[in-house]
Design an enzyme around this catalytic site. Structure first.
Site, PDB file in Angstrom:
ATOM      1  N   HIS A 157       0.842  -1.201   0.000  1.00 36.11           N
ATOM      2  CA  HIS A 157       0.000   0.000   0.000  1.00 36.11           C
ATOM      3  C   HIS A 157       0.878   1.252   0.000  1.00 36.11           C
ATOM      4  O   HIS A 157       0.608   2.225  -0.709  1.00 36.11           O
ATOM      5  CB  HIS A 157      -0.878   0.064   1.253  1.00 36.11           C
ATOM      6  CG  HIS A 157      -1.834  -1.076   1.421  1.00 36.11           C
ATOM      7  ND1 HIS A 157      -1.671  -2.037   2.376  1.00 36.11           N
ATOM      8  CD2 HIS A 157      -2.985  -1.381   0.764  1.00 36.11           C
ATOM      9  CE1 HIS A 157      -2.678  -2.895   2.318  1.00 36.11           C
ATOM     10  NE2 HIS A 157      -3.492  -2.532   1.346  1.00 36.11           N
ATOM     11  N   GLY A 199      -2.650  -1.568  -7.341  1.00 34.96           N
ATOM     12  CA  GLY A 199      -1.504  -2.475  -7.381  1.00 34.96           C
ATOM     13  C   GLY A 199      -1.695  -3.588  -8.404  1.00 34.96           C
ATOM     14  O   GLY A 199      -2.789  -4.150  -8.531  1.00 34.96           O
ATOM     15  N   GLN A 200      -0.608  -3.926  -9.086  1.00 34.17           N
ATOM     16  CA  GLN A 200      -0.596  -5.053 -10.034  1.00 34.17           C
ATOM     17  C   GLN A 200      -0.846  -6.380  -9.310  1.00 34.17           C
ATOM     18  O   GLN A 200      -1.208  -7.377  -9.915  1.00 34.17           O
ATOM     19  CB  GLN A 200       0.758  -5.063 -10.774  1.00 34.17           C
ATOM     20  CG  GLN A 200       0.983  -6.199 -11.751  1.00 34.17           C
ATOM     21  CD  GLN A 200      -0.008  -6.194 -12.904  1.00 34.17           C
ATOM     22  OE1 GLN A 200      -0.611  -5.163 -13.226  1.00 34.17           O
ATOM     23  NE2 GLN A 200      -0.200  -7.344 -13.523  1.00 34.17           N
TER      24      GLN A 200
END
Ligand code: AMP
Length: 283
Positions: free
Chosen positions: A37, A148-149
């Site tokens: 994060h 996020g990937q």
């Protein structure tokens, strides 16, 4: 940094910022923040004048019997982390602030994009995600939003929603952050016992082995899938939800690997359902 719980308070702060011509970045999270994060927050901090981090354990993206109640929460620690990263506002609404009792409006990306992979075992999950992200986009009206990937299918679904509904926001995708031993960081890693955590290292190990095999010329999707499944099955504590080799943009299964390839998996270890993936450009 201010922690804001009310939508109207957030809106008046944001109106002031937009009057002053400031760009706004949004990082949506469910909290219990970790380095993954924080990588999104750091990037968003660099690229925007005003940075909003949202923290909301969104009930509509959890299915019956899933971990909504037990999902880890630590608002105080999260507020400290956001403040240390220079966020301007932590938006942390209660469920009642986001959903009226008779709430009934959903945004749903239909078709194959949401049916396979995580959509198969979590059939209402993406509808919950796209609904809450739409609400956050309407409330915050960010110039950029960061994802996020790690949640590769979520990224594809949100990009499609933004395209289809003409949301005026740039979606910025950040790489997967891992522990030193390769385990992808996740709020749900806290559910793992010591032995389960050790066993879960097979996920990154198998993705790496598959990626090496592709680099040395393997182009058969089923071969790669079988190889990853076999490696994971060697770990007696694992229970595979899925292993898929798909096109990274439309999530369609690939028989022959070509273009943007996503090798994605979800595997249970005890109480934890972990997801991981690797994206490769294949000639
Ligand atoms: P969550 O709190 O799990 O909903 O995640 C909030 C955002 O952080 C999502 O866009 C996730 O993809 C992203 N994220 C979670 N874990 C990681 C990680 N290990 N690396 C990069 N981004 C992550």
């Amino acid at each position: 940094m201010d922690t804001v719980k009310k939508i109207d308070v957030l809106r008046s702060r944001l109106k002031e910022a937009s009057r002053n011509g400031k760009s706004v970045g949004l990082v949506p999270t469910m909290g219990f923040l970790h380095e993954g994060h924080l990588s999104l927050i750091k990037r968003a901090r660099e690229e925007n004048d005003l940075l909003v981090v949202s923290l909301f354990v969104n009930p509509t993206q959890f299915g019956p019997g899933e971990d909504l109640e037990s999902y880890p929460r630590d608002l105080e620690k999260d507020a400290d982390s956001c403040s240390a990263e220079g966020a301007d506002i932590l938006f942390a609404p209660d469920a009642g602030e986001m959903y009226f009792e008779d709430y009934g409006t959903y945004v749903e990306v239909s078709g194959g994009l949401t049916k396979g992979l995580c959509g198969k075992s979590r059939p209402t999950h993406f509808r919950g995600v796209t609904s809450v992200v739409s609400k956050l986009f309407n409330i915050v009206e960010p110039d950029r939003a960061y994802f996020g990937q790690k949640d590769a299918q979520q990224v594809a679904v949100i990009k499609r929603m933004v395209r289809d509904l003409n949301f005026d926001v740039e979606i910025v995708v950040c790489p997967i952050v891992r522990e030193a031993d390769g385990l992808a960081k996740s709020s749900r890693n806290i559910y793992l016992s010591e032995v389960e955590r050790k066993a879960a290292l097979v996920l990154n190990r198998s993705l790496k082995a598959a990626s090496e095999r592709i680099s040395s010329g393997e182009r058969n999707g089923d071969e790669i899938k079988a190889m990853v499944e076999n490696m994971i099955k060697q770990e007696p504590l694992s229970a595979i939800d899925y292993v898929e080799v798909v096109d990274a943009e439309n999530m369609k299964p690939l028989e022959i690997l070509k273009g943007s390839v996503l090798l994605a998996l979800a595997v249970r270890f005890g109480k934890a359902r972990l997801i991981d993936n690797i994206r490769l450009e294949v000639e």
